[in-house]
Motif scaffolding. Structure first.
Motif, PDB file in Angstrom:
ATOM      1  N   ALA A 179     -30.100  -4.651 -25.800  1.00 44.57           N
ATOM      2  CA  ALA A 179     -29.274  -3.712 -25.044  1.00 44.57           C
ATOM      3  C   ALA A 179     -29.785  -3.623 -23.617  1.00 44.57           C
ATOM      4  O   ALA A 179     -30.987  -3.643 -23.360  1.00 44.57           O
ATOM      5  CB  ALA A 179     -29.307  -2.345 -25.712  1.00 44.57           C
ATOM      6  N   VAL A 180     -28.856  -3.531 -22.668  1.00 44.23           N
ATOM      7  CA  VAL A 180     -29.244  -3.388 -21.278  1.00 44.23           C
ATOM      8  C   VAL A 180     -29.690  -1.945 -21.022  1.00 44.23           C
ATOM      9  O   VAL A 180     -29.488  -1.056 -21.839  1.00 44.23           O
ATOM     10  CB  VAL A 180     -28.072  -3.758 -20.351  1.00 44.23           C
ATOM     11  CG1 VAL A 180     -27.685  -5.219 -20.532  1.00 44.23           C
ATOM     12  CG2 VAL A 180     -26.872  -2.853 -20.594  1.00 44.23           C
ATOM     13  N   GLY A 181     -30.292  -1.735 -19.858  1.00 44.60           N
ATOM     14  CA  GLY A 181     -30.794  -0.407 -19.538  1.00 44.60           C
ATOM     15  C   GLY A 181     -32.233  -0.251 -19.967  1.00 44.60           C
ATOM     16  O   GLY A 181     -32.780  -1.083 -20.712  1.00 44.60           O
ATOM     17  N   PRO A 182     -32.894   0.801 -19.539  1.00 43.97           N
ATOM     18  CA  PRO A 182     -34.317   0.996 -19.849  1.00 43.97           C
ATOM     19  C   PRO A 182     -34.536   1.362 -21.310  1.00 43.97           C
ATOM     20  O   PRO A 182     -33.721   2.046 -21.923  1.00 43.97           O
ATOM     21  CB  PRO A 182     -34.720   2.157 -18.928  1.00 43.97           C
ATOM     22  CG  PRO A 182     -33.439   2.925 -18.727  1.00 43.97           C
ATOM     23  CD  PRO A 182     -32.357   1.906 -18.717  1.00 43.97           C
ATOM     24  N   ALA A 196     -32.162  11.237 -24.329  1.00 46.78           N
ATOM     25  CA  ALA A 196     -30.706  11.057 -24.330  1.00 46.78           C
ATOM     26  C   ALA A 196     -30.218  10.611 -22.957  1.00 46.78           C
ATOM     27  O   ALA A 196     -29.341   9.736 -22.842  1.00 46.78           O
ATOM     28  CB  ALA A 196     -30.019  12.364 -24.736  1.00 46.78           C
ATOM     29  N   ALA A 197     -30.780  11.192 -21.900  1.00 46.12           N
ATOM     30  CA  ALA A 197     -30.386  10.808 -20.541  1.00 46.12           C
ATOM     31  C   ALA A 197     -30.781   9.371 -20.245  1.00 46.12           C
ATOM     32  O   ALA A 197     -30.047   8.632 -19.574  1.00 46.12           O
ATOM     33  CB  ALA A 197     -31.026  11.754 -19.532  1.00 46.12           C
ATOM     34  N   SER A 198     -31.934   8.935 -20.750  1.00 48.31           N
ATOM     35  CA  SER A 198     -32.361   7.548 -20.560  1.00 48.31           C
ATOM     36  C   SER A 198     -31.382   6.586 -21.226  1.00 48.31           C
ATOM     37  O   SER A 198     -31.013   5.550 -20.642  1.00 48.31           O
ATOM     38  CB  SER A 198     -33.762   7.364 -21.138  1.00 48.31           C
ATOM     39  OG  SER A 198     -34.161   6.008 -21.080  1.00 48.31           O
ATOM     40  N   ALA A 199     -30.955   6.897 -22.438  1.00 47.78           N
ATOM     41  CA  ALA A 199     -30.013   6.028 -23.148  1.00 47.78           C
ATOM     42  C   ALA A 199     -28.671   5.958 -22.423  1.00 47.78           C
ATOM     43  O   ALA A 199     -27.988   4.915 -22.437  1.00 47.78           O
ATOM     44  CB  ALA A 199     -29.818   6.523 -24.576  1.00 47.78           C
ATOM     45  N   GLN A 200     -28.272   7.024 -21.756  1.00 45.60           N
ATOM     46  CA  GLN A 200     -27.002   7.023 -21.040  1.00 45.60           C
ATOM     47  C   GLN A 200     -27.016   6.061 -19.857  1.00 45.60           C
ATOM     48  O   GLN A 200     -25.969   5.582 -19.425  1.00 45.60           O
ATOM     49  CB  GLN A 200     -26.672   8.439 -20.569  1.00 45.60           C
ATOM     50  CG  GLN A 200     -26.190   9.369 -21.668  1.00 45.60           C
ATOM     51  CD  GLN A 200     -24.903   8.881 -22.311  1.00 45.60           C
ATOM     52  OE1 GLN A 200     -24.001   8.365 -21.645  1.00 45.60           O
ATOM     53  NE2 GLN A 200     -24.826   9.035 -23.625  1.00 45.60           N
ATOM     54  N   ILE A 201     -28.203   5.762 -19.314  1.00 42.22           N
ATOM     55  CA  ILE A 201     -28.282   4.739 -18.268  1.00 42.22           C
ATOM     56  C   ILE A 201     -27.838   3.397 -18.827  1.00 42.22           C
ATOM     57  O   ILE A 201     -27.089   2.642 -18.179  1.00 42.22           O
ATOM     58  CB  ILE A 201     -29.720   4.646 -17.715  1.00 42.22           C
ATOM     59  CG1 ILE A 201     -30.148   5.974 -17.093  1.00 42.22           C
ATOM     60  CG2 ILE A 201     -29.828   3.519 -16.697  1.00 42.22           C
ATOM     61  CD1 ILE A 201     -31.589   5.991 -16.627  1.00 42.22           C
ATOM     62  N   GLY A 202     -28.293   3.077 -20.041  1.00 44.99           N
ATOM     63  CA  GLY A 202     -27.874   1.840 -20.688  1.00 44.99           C
ATOM     64  C   GLY A 202     -26.385   1.797 -20.960  1.00 44.99           C
ATOM     65  O   GLY A 202     -25.745   0.742 -20.825  1.00 44.99           O
ATOM     66  N   VAL A 203     -25.817   2.935 -21.353  1.00 42.54           N
ATOM     67  CA  VAL A 203     -24.373   2.990 -21.595  1.00 42.54           C
ATOM     68  C   VAL A 203     -23.613   2.677 -20.309  1.00 42.54           C
ATOM     69  O   VAL A 203     -22.659   1.883 -20.300  1.00 42.54           O
ATOM     70  CB  VAL A 203     -23.973   4.383 -22.131  1.00 42.54           C
ATOM     71  CG1 VAL A 203     -22.453   4.500 -22.235  1.00 42.54           C
ATOM     72  CG2 VAL A 203     -24.603   4.634 -23.496  1.00 42.54           C
ATOM     73  N   ALA A 204     -24.041   3.305 -19.213  1.00 39.28           N
ATOM     74  CA  ALA A 204     -23.358   3.064 -17.938  1.00 39.28           C
ATOM     75  C   ALA A 204     -23.574   1.635 -17.456  1.00 39.28           C
ATOM     76  O   ALA A 204     -22.651   1.010 -16.899  1.00 39.28           O
ATOM     77  CB  ALA A 204     -23.868   4.059 -16.895  1.00 39.28           C
ATOM     78  N   GLU A 205     -24.777   1.092 -17.665  1.00 41.55           N
ATOM     79  CA  GLU A 205     -25.059  -0.284 -17.236  1.00 41.55           C
ATOM     80  C   GLU A 205     -24.221  -1.281 -18.034  1.00 41.55           C
ATOM     81  O   GLU A 205     -23.678  -2.246 -17.477  1.00 41.55           O
ATOM     82  CB  GLU A 205     -26.551  -0.569 -17.418  1.00 41.55           C
ATOM     83  CG  GLU A 205     -27.005  -1.928 -16.910  1.00 41.55           C
ATOM     84  CD  GLU A 205     -26.942  -2.032 -15.399  1.00 41.55           C
ATOM     85  OE1 GLU A 205     -26.614  -3.136 -14.904  1.00 41.55           O
ATOM     86  OE2 GLU A 205     -27.201  -1.021 -14.712  1.00 41.55           O
ATOM     87  N   ALA A 206     -24.108  -1.071 -19.342  1.00 42.18           N
ATOM     88  CA  ALA A 206     -23.326  -1.985 -20.181  1.00 42.18           C
ATOM     89  C   ALA A 206     -21.852  -1.986 -19.792  1.00 42.18           C
ATOM     90  O   ALA A 206     -21.150  -2.991 -19.986  1.00 42.18           O
ATOM     91  CB  ALA A 206     -23.481  -1.597 -21.652  1.00 42.18           C
TER      92      ALA A 206
END
Length: 468
Positions: A26-29, A299-309
């Protein structure tokens, strides 16, 4: 016409390729909780630690009060308090969000069926149709996985919020209960003073009528009695206000609540002390509010991956199979194939979404760092206050005993005609003030202990597993 096999020709190769691609990282941190060095946590408490009593689990801390009335109030509050009900509803909502997030990565299948009968030029016909539609978005870049991570972390945060609500509620009930008991003791002292002042006023009035006392002394005694009576009335109101607060917290009807309060003597609980042996770093896992804040950060960290994907292509498979029968003729059309969506031009909106998610993470990190610092501050301040209350307790007790003894001696001397009424009133006021100081310091010892109980997490641990 028969339906096609699932893995046939090029379609099967495409499906196998998509399944392989879905295993990509998965992309993102990838989230890691901040280290204690990032949070500026001290290695040990700077304030003095209380050493009275034995170390026990904080989870059973309320049992140390050995106060059945308090125990019943705590049970009543937990059974029906709206703050816990709201926290439970938030958990249910978060659980539903987890299911929704995970479902986004699963294939969807829907069916349809219809039947109709029509008559054309005297010829009646029945037409029946049925079909299946399937779709599956391949999680190429981990958007679904990151969304599920965010939802899981949010659920854990809401569960920690529920524990935090329990700890806060128990501390609030106990605080109001201790405040009420102290108020009762102060009220008893005020009422005793009012009775004594009224007796003095009556004696002085009779002495005035006999011509043995100056009119000014009679006025002073009457004024003192009126002041003492007003103080007692005001104190009674304060006690009643605290009862109203307990009614709101526990949900008990006021008559039933007062009956429970009156079932025991008006005295402060006398709990045993407890040893604070946890280091500041342990607060990160012991305080539910800090766990909640840290999970919000995850949760906020995972949302970076959602936006990046969302900036990358989306690949999905879709297919349909239908069948119909009309006038004795059967048809079974079908379709199957992949579709690719490429975000080409969006005016920088998707990049901005990633930046926004990163900013939200930075905000959550700052909130977590501030929450940790505030938690350490609360513990340190509670330790200082509790230590101060314990160290001044003996002095206040000695002061109250001395002023009361002096007031009794002055009163006896006054009744024998050897002292002035003014000296008696001054001695009485000093005794009352010293008695109130003693009640206050005894109350504060309990309240600071309750504050310390809450500050170190209230005995909550992640492994309790008793969320609704």
């Amino acid at each position: 016409m028969p339906s096609p096999p699932l893995f046939s020709g090029r379609s099967g190769l495409v499906l196998l390729l998509c399944a392989a691609l879905s295993g990509c990282a998965a992309v993102g941190p990838s989230y890691r909780a901040p280290a204690s060095e990032q949070l500026s946590l001290p290695s040990q408490w700077q304030a003095a630690l209380p050493h009275a009593g034995d170390t026990q689990r904080l989870l059973a801390w309320w049992d140390r009060f050995n106060d059945p009335a308090l125990t019943r109030l705590l049970q009543a509050a937990e059974a029906s308090n709206p703050s816990l009900q709201k926290a439970s509803a938030n958990i249910a909502s978060a659980r539903a969000s987890v299911t929704t997030a995970r479902a986004s990565g699963q294939p969807t299948l829907s069916g349809s069926a219809s039947a109709s009968r029509n008559n054309t030029l005297g010829s009646a016909q029945t037409t029946t149709t049925g079909g299946l539609d399937a779709s599956w978005e391949i999680d190429l870049f981990g958007s679904v996985r990151r969304a599920a991570e965010s939802a899981d972390a949010t659920l854990q945060a809401r569960q920690a919020d529920w524990h935090d609500a329990r700890v806060s509620l128990a501390a609030e009930v106990a605080t109001d209960y201790v405040t009420y008991r102290a108020c009762q003791l102060t009220l008893q002292a005020s009422q005793a003073d009012a009775r004594s002042s009224q007796t003095t006023a009556d004696v002085t009035r009779r002495s005035l009528q006999a011509g043995m006392t100056a009119r000014a002394d009679a006025a002073l005694a009457d004024a003192s009695a009126a002041s003492a009576s007003a103080t007692a009335i005001s104190q009674q109101a304060e006690c009643d206000i605290t009862v109203k607060a307990l009614v709101a917290l526990t949900g008990l009807a006021e008559p039933a609540l007062r009956q429970q309060l009156d079932s025991q003597p008006a005295q402060l609980p006398a709990p045993t002390g407890f040893l604070v042996n946890t280091m500041p770093v342990d607060l990160l896992s012991q305080r539910p509010d800090l766990v909640s804040t840290e999970r919000a950060l995850a949760a906020a960290s995972a949302q970076i991956g959602v936006a990046e994907a969302d900036r990358y292509p989306r690949l999905s498979l879709s297919g349909s199979l239908s069948g119909s029968r009309s006038a004795g003729v059967n048809t079974t059309p079908w379709s199957f194939g992949p579709s690719l969506s490429l975000p080409l031009l969006n005016g920088g909106a998707k990049r901005a979404a990633v930046d926004s998610a990163q900013a939200a993470y930075d905000l959550a990190l700052a909130s977590y760092q501030q929450a940790v610092r505030s938690a350490v501050q609360e513990v340190e301040q509670s330790l200082v206050r509790q230590d101060s209350a314990e160290r001044r307790s003996a002095d206040v007790q000695r002061s109250a005993a001395g002023y009361r003894s002096y007031a009794n001696a002055v009163e006896a001397h006054w009744r024998a005609g050897g002292d002035s009424l003014l000296n008696l009133e001054l001695a009485r006021r000093n005794a009352i003030a010293a008695e109130q100081s003693l009640i206050t310091v005894q109350r504060d010892q309990l309240l600071y202990g309750i504050a310390l109980y809450k500050a170190v997490g209230g005995g909550w641990t992640v492994s309790t597993g008793d969320t609704p």
